[in-house]
Scaffold this active site. Structure first.
Site, PDB file in Angstrom:
ATOM      1  N   LYS A 198       0.842  -1.201   0.000  1.00  0.00           N
ATOM      2  CA  LYS A 198       0.000   0.000   0.000  1.00  0.00           C
ATOM      3  C   LYS A 198       0.874   1.246   0.000  1.00  0.00           C
ATOM      4  O   LYS A 198       0.610   2.210  -0.709  1.00  0.00           O
ATOM      5  CB  LYS A 198      -0.927  -0.016   1.228  1.00  0.00           C
ATOM      6  CG  LYS A 198      -2.063  -1.011   1.097  1.00  0.00           C
ATOM      7  CD  LYS A 198      -2.826  -1.251   2.401  1.00  0.00           C
ATOM      8  CE  LYS A 198      -3.845  -2.383   2.205  1.00  0.00           C
ATOM      9  NZ  LYS A 198      -4.485  -2.839   3.439  1.00  0.00           N
ATOM     10  N   GLN A 248      -4.793  -1.792   9.657  1.00  0.00           N
ATOM     11  CA  GLN A 248      -4.679  -3.106   9.017  1.00  0.00           C
ATOM     12  C   GLN A 248      -5.255  -4.193   9.925  1.00  0.00           C
ATOM     13  O   GLN A 248      -4.917  -4.280  11.107  1.00  0.00           O
ATOM     14  CB  GLN A 248      -3.191  -3.384   8.691  1.00  0.00           C
ATOM     15  CG  GLN A 248      -2.956  -4.646   7.887  1.00  0.00           C
ATOM     16  CD  GLN A 248      -3.535  -4.585   6.473  1.00  0.00           C
ATOM     17  OE1 GLN A 248      -3.635  -3.525   5.864  1.00  0.00           O
ATOM     18  NE2 GLN A 248      -3.921  -5.729   5.943  1.00  0.00           N
ATOM     19  N   ASP A 301     -11.437   2.533   3.890  1.00  0.00           N
ATOM     20  CA  ASP A 301     -11.651   1.082   3.809  1.00  0.00           C
ATOM     21  C   ASP A 301     -13.125   0.754   3.569  1.00  0.00           C
ATOM     22  O   ASP A 301     -13.459  -0.360   3.158  1.00  0.00           O
ATOM     23  CB  ASP A 301     -11.247   0.432   5.149  1.00  0.00           C
ATOM     24  CG  ASP A 301      -9.987  -0.407   5.052  1.00  0.00           C
ATOM     25  OD1 ASP A 301      -9.658  -0.864   3.949  1.00  0.00           O
ATOM     26  OD2 ASP A 301      -9.352  -0.591   6.100  1.00  0.00           O
TER      27      ASP A 301
END
Ligand code: GUN
Length: 283
Positions: A53, A97, A120
């Site tokens: 990422k 995460q 997200d």
């Protein structure tokens, strides 16, 4: 028949090239998009996803901040960190995460992220808006899957989509997004009886179970579109999907490979959401 391969890698590269210019234009007017990623502990898979990422952010000129916290970070410390990022004007997207260590409530963490920075798409407000078809941040993997299907002009309206897997991150939302696109959607999961009879009816089969080589040709209708979300590492070190690629390729019309399929698109849609976040902000 041998299927057409839908390369997520190629589609991602094309989209990221376009994003580069958009980021440069925003940066020139003092609105460089910024993404903060929080990584807790030492999960090797999470570390490698986070690295990918960060690399993607750098490549398109996004401002990216990695916050690494030890495994024994308390929930309160993490929530405080997220609170600070919610207030930080240089940050437009916040990603924690997953999975988290067991002593931290995943839901509490997701709900602490401001819905305005929820790139997200996991916050209940984002999920609720997605369900009723309101504009919001869409979860990256399902969003990427829809983009891949559309990139090949594959018809969705009225088609039977079967999703194998019902996770909050992939299975449930990908079914919802394809329902929003007017597909007829069926979910299969670990308790489903006669799964093969159901998957065999799919015009579009999405597999997200996290089990190496789980779906063979006998689960697939001739000419179906097969989307493989799995990323599983075998003892040999080889990365494989949830679908037996070599045999599925012979019966399907389109198929996504692993690696180089859904994975690169997930990161691309995260970049997309972060850029969108800047554009939506009032200041
Ligand atoms: N872990 C596995 N996939 C994801 C994802 O898309 N977002 C976050 N935050 N964690 C993940």
């Amino acid at each position: 028949m041998s299927a057409v391969v839908i390369s997520g890698k190629e589609l991602a590269a094309k989209k990221r090239e376009e994003m580069k210019q958009e980021v440069a234009d925003l940066t020139a007017i003092g609105k460089q998009p910024g993404l903060a990623v929080i990584l807790i502990g030492d999960n090797p898979a999470s570390r490698s996803y986070v690295k990918a990422k960060q690399k993607a952010c750098e490549e398109i000129g996004l401002h990216s901040v990695l916050i690494e916290l030890p495994e024994d970070t308390t929930e309160a410390e993490l929530l405080q960190q997220i609170g600070a990022l919610n207030e930080d004007n240089s940050i437009h997207g916040i990603l924690v995460q997953l999975p988290l260590p067991n002593h931290i409530s995943e839901q509490a963490v997701i709900e602490k992220i401001s819905p305005d920075k929820d790139v997200d798409g996991f916050h209940p407000i984002s999920i609720g808006k997605m369900m009723i078809g309101e504009e919001t941040f869409l979860p990256c993997t399902p969003f990427g899957i829809v983009e891949m299907i559309k990139s090949k002009q594959i018809p969705i309206v009225g088609k039977h989509v079967v999703v194998v897997g019902r996770s909050n991150i992939v299975g449930k939302p990908v079914g919802q997004l394809l329902l929003n696109e007017h597909a007829t959607v069926t979910y299969c999961h670990s308790k489903t009886e006669n799964m093969k009879e159901i998957t065999k009816q799919a015009d579009i089969l999405v597999v997200a179970v996290g089990r190496a080589n789980f779906i063979g040709a006998e689960f697939i209708k001739d000419g179906a579109v097969v989307i493989d979300v799995g990323v599983n590492r075998l003892d040999t070190g080889k990365l494989v999907g949830d679908v037996k690629y070599d045999e599925a390729k012979e019966v399907s019309s389109y198929i996504t490979p692993v690696p180089g399929g859904v994975g690169p698109m997930t990161i691309t849609m995260l970049l997309h959401n972060t850029i969108e976040s800047v554009k939506r902000m009032k200041v």
